[in-house]
Write a protein that holds these residues in place. Structure first.
Motif, PDB file in Angstrom:
ATOM      1  N   PRO A  73       0.807  -1.231   0.000  1.00 19.85           N
ATOM      2  CA  PRO A  73       0.000   0.000   0.000  1.00 19.85           C
ATOM      3  C   PRO A  73       0.839   1.281   0.000  1.00 19.85           C
ATOM      4  O   PRO A  73       0.509   2.222  -0.721  1.00 19.85           O
ATOM      5  N   VAL A  74       1.945   1.318   0.775  1.00 21.28           N
ATOM      6  CA  VAL A  74       2.710   2.585   0.825  1.00 21.28           C
ATOM      7  C   VAL A  74       3.265   2.955  -0.547  1.00 21.28           C
ATOM      8  O   VAL A  74       3.352   4.146  -0.880  1.00 21.28           O
ATOM      9  N   LEU A  75       3.613   1.973  -1.348  1.00 14.90           N
ATOM     10  CA  LEU A  75       4.148   2.299  -2.674  1.00 14.90           C
ATOM     11  C   LEU A  75       3.010   2.757  -3.591  1.00 14.90           C
ATOM     12  O   LEU A  75       3.139   3.742  -4.324  1.00 14.90           O
ATOM     13  N   ARG A  76       1.876   2.061  -3.528  1.00 10.57           N
ATOM     14  CA  ARG A  76       0.744   2.487  -4.377  1.00 10.57           C
ATOM     15  C   ARG A  76       0.299   3.894  -4.000  1.00 10.57           C
ATOM     16  O   ARG A  76      -0.034   4.715  -4.856  1.00 10.57           O
ATOM     17  N   GLU A  77       0.326   4.196  -2.688  1.00 15.43           N
ATOM     18  CA  GLU A  77      -0.073   5.550  -2.255  1.00 15.43           C
ATOM     19  C   GLU A  77       0.940   6.589  -2.728  1.00 15.43           C
ATOM     20  O   GLU A  77       0.565   7.684  -3.169  1.00 15.43           O
ATOM     21  N   ALA A  93      -5.376   4.551  -4.933  1.00 13.73           N
ATOM     22  CA  ALA A  93      -4.260   3.636  -4.673  1.00 13.73           C
ATOM     23  C   ALA A  93      -4.734   2.190  -4.523  1.00 13.73           C
ATOM     24  O   ALA A  93      -4.003   1.252  -4.838  1.00 13.73           O
ATOM     25  N   ASN A  94      -5.949   2.005  -4.051  1.00 11.46           N
ATOM     26  CA  ASN A  94      -6.432   0.636  -3.833  1.00 11.46           C
ATOM     27  C   ASN A  94      -6.967  -0.027  -5.087  1.00 11.46           C
ATOM     28  O   ASN A  94      -6.729  -1.202  -5.317  1.00 11.46           O
ATOM     29  N   SER A  95      -7.687   0.750  -5.874  1.00 11.58           N
ATOM     30  CA  SER A  95      -8.407   0.106  -6.977  1.00 11.58           C
ATOM     31  C   SER A  95      -7.870   0.462  -8.360  1.00 11.58           C
ATOM     32  O   SER A  95      -8.363  -0.065  -9.357  1.00 11.58           O
ATOM     33  N   GLU A  96      -6.856   1.347  -8.430  1.00  7.95           N
ATOM     34  CA  GLU A  96      -6.437   1.814  -9.761  1.00  7.95           C
ATOM     35  C   GLU A  96      -4.925   1.745 -10.009  1.00  7.95           C
ATOM     36  O   GLU A  96      -4.474   2.135 -11.082  1.00  7.95           O
ATOM     37  N   ILE A  97      -4.166   1.281  -9.037  1.00  7.00           N
ATOM     38  CA  ILE A  97      -2.710   1.176  -9.239  1.00  7.00           C
ATOM     39  C   ILE A  97      -2.258  -0.228  -8.843  1.00  7.00           C
ATOM     40  O   ILE A  97      -2.638  -0.730  -7.775  1.00  7.00           O
ATOM     41  N   LEU A 283      11.541   1.491  -2.461  1.00 11.27           N
ATOM     42  CA  LEU A 283      11.137   2.514  -3.433  1.00 11.27           C
ATOM     43  C   LEU A 283      10.153   3.499  -2.801  1.00 11.27           C
ATOM     44  O   LEU A 283      10.247   4.714  -3.004  1.00 11.27           O
ATOM     45  N   ALA A 284       9.218   2.976  -2.005  1.00  9.09           N
ATOM     46  CA  ALA A 284       8.220   3.852  -1.386  1.00  9.09           C
ATOM     47  C   ALA A 284       8.902   4.878  -0.487  1.00  9.09           C
ATOM     48  O   ALA A 284       8.577   6.070  -0.522  1.00  9.09           O
ATOM     49  N   ALA A 285       9.881   4.419   0.303  1.00  9.58           N
ATOM     50  CA  ALA A 285      10.577   5.344   1.211  1.00  9.58           C
ATOM     51  C   ALA A 285      11.370   6.367   0.405  1.00  9.58           C
ATOM     52  O   ALA A 285      11.347   7.567   0.694  1.00  9.58           O
ATOM     53  N   TYR A 286      12.040   5.899  -0.629  1.00 11.64           N
ATOM     54  CA  TYR A 286      12.911   6.770  -1.435  1.00 11.64           C
ATOM     55  C   TYR A 286      12.094   7.823  -2.191  1.00 11.64           C
ATOM     56  O   TYR A 286      12.551   8.936  -2.416  1.00 11.64           O
TER      57      TYR A 286
END
Ligand SMILES: Cc1ncc(COP(=O)(O)O)c(C=O)c1O
Length: 391
Positions: A73-77, A93-97, A283-286
């Protein structure tokens, strides 16, 4: 005596036209001859150590098991927020990525999800080499429309003429591999108008989205996400490999309206299921720092200019490089060989590997143009330029 128990059954190939790709041929030849490899498109420099730290940090924190099928989830967000900020369209983020194993897996998954046997899919040639076999594997019919030779601009008259009631999708790639052209706002508006009355889906390959040059002249990346009429019918594909200098990590994503994403995920679930967990967390953190991707155009524009300044001293005719990390040149003044023979000669005799544009056409169309990749250290580019100066 032949052991009849050990007989390997004969296969009927699903992809009769596919052999060893020119990328493999040229890279092998480059290695054999000690040539500077400006053929295949990947950086020869390291990524930011902070990105490596973010990924290894996730590993040491124990984030090593299956992630959710759709991606963490953090990466999709983070992707949703970035796309909204840059292109003005907020994907849920939940339904489209959905996180994918690079753009390659994203594209074949889109195609398998939407193309039924006999459906037509339009590709604009020259095009990235996975599109055509992907369509064929889905049982689709490839409809090839050339970009205008010389300029590589889209010809909307030709594209319009190629659309039939059987057209399921069109694949567009901007910034473009191999020509390094970038679609303008007018191009995207023309595409939007053309597709508006149709049921045609758009597969928008935007892996080079952060490599668009000459912002001072008003050039920006025209993501399909910016155009509501396109976003509503588009699978947008991108890849972290290009943006963060980690082509070997193979992580990317697909953004698409919820009903399209739902179909996409049905196939994704059964061809890859999930994508490397610690890399996704890293990647999400970066991504919290915008600088690495906002600074990328300037980073590559400097390399483009260094390379072009050097090439300007040769008899190659330089084509524009508006985006991506490629530079195409016309070889007519330098050689009478065809593109493929010229690339072999250049690798063997001059010590620099390039890719013939004919490799990106189904019929091997030869327009005397070859592609160099400038995603290389300055010293690599300078060595190549010294060698090319002989031409
Ligand atoms: C136009 C285009 N699409 C897709 C890809 C594949 O990207 P990935 O390495 O993320 O699978 C590439 C890589 O070269 C490319 O040039």
């Amino acid at each position: 005596m032949t052991n009849t128990l050990e007989r390997t059954p004969k296969l009927e190939t699903k992809l009769p036209a596919v052999g060893t790709t020119i990328f493999t041929v040229m890279s092998t030849l480059a290695a054999e001859k000690g040539a500077v490899n400006l053929g295949q498109g990947f950086p020869d420099f390291e990524c930011d150590p902070q990105l490596v730290n973010a990924v290894t940090g996730a590993m040491t924190r124990g984030l090593n098991q299956y992630p959710p099928m759709t991606g963490v989830p953090v990466l999709r967000e983070a992707i949703s927020a970035k796309v909204a900020k840059l292109y003005g369209h907020r994907y849920d983020a939940n339904s489209e990525i959905t996180i994918t194993a690079g753009a390659t897996q994203a594209i074949i998954t889109v195609i398998l999800a939407v193309v039924h046997p006999g459906d037509e899919v339009i590709v604009l040639e020259p095009c990235y080499d996975s599109y055509v076999p992907n369509i064929e594997l889905a049982g689709g019919k490839v409809v090839r429309v050339p970009l205008t030779p010389g300029t590589f601009r889209p010809d909307f008259g030709k594209i319009a003429a190629a659309i039939t009631p059987r057209t399921r999708a069109i694949i567009v790639n901007s910034p473009h591999n191999p020509s390094a052209t970038v679609w303008s706002e007018a191009d995207m508006l023309a595409l939007q108008d053309l597709l508006a009355p149709t049921e045609v889906l758009l597969i928008s390959d935007e892996v080079y989205e952060h490599m668009v040059f000459d912002a001072a002249q008003g050039r920006i990346h025209q993501s399909a996400a910016r155009f509501p009429g396109l976003a509503a019918r588009a699978f947008i594909v991108s890849s972290f490999g290009k943006t963060y200098h980690v082509t070997g990590w193979k992580v990317g994503y697909v953004a698409a309206p919820a009903p399209l994403t739902a179909e996409f995920r049905k196939v994704h679930q059964f061809n890859v299921f999930t994508v490397n967990t610690p890399v996704q967390y890293g990647l999400a953190a970066y991504m919290a720092d915008e600088q690495p991707y906002l600074g990328l155009p300037a980073f590559y524009q400097r390399k483009r200019d260094l390379f072009r300044d050097g090439l300007a001293k040769t008899r190659f005719k330089l084509l524009p490089s508006e985006g991506s990390y490629f530079q195409c040149v016309d070889i007519s003044e330098v050689s009478d060989l065809d593109e493929a023979e010229f690339c072999k000669w250049l690798t063997t005799e001059i010590g620099v590997a390039a890719i013939p544009l004919s490799a990106f056409y189904g019929n091997g169309f030869d327009q005397r143009v070859v592609r160099f990749c400038f995603a290389k250290k300055d010293e690599t580019l300078n060595t190549a330029l010294q060698r090319l100066a002989k031409l």
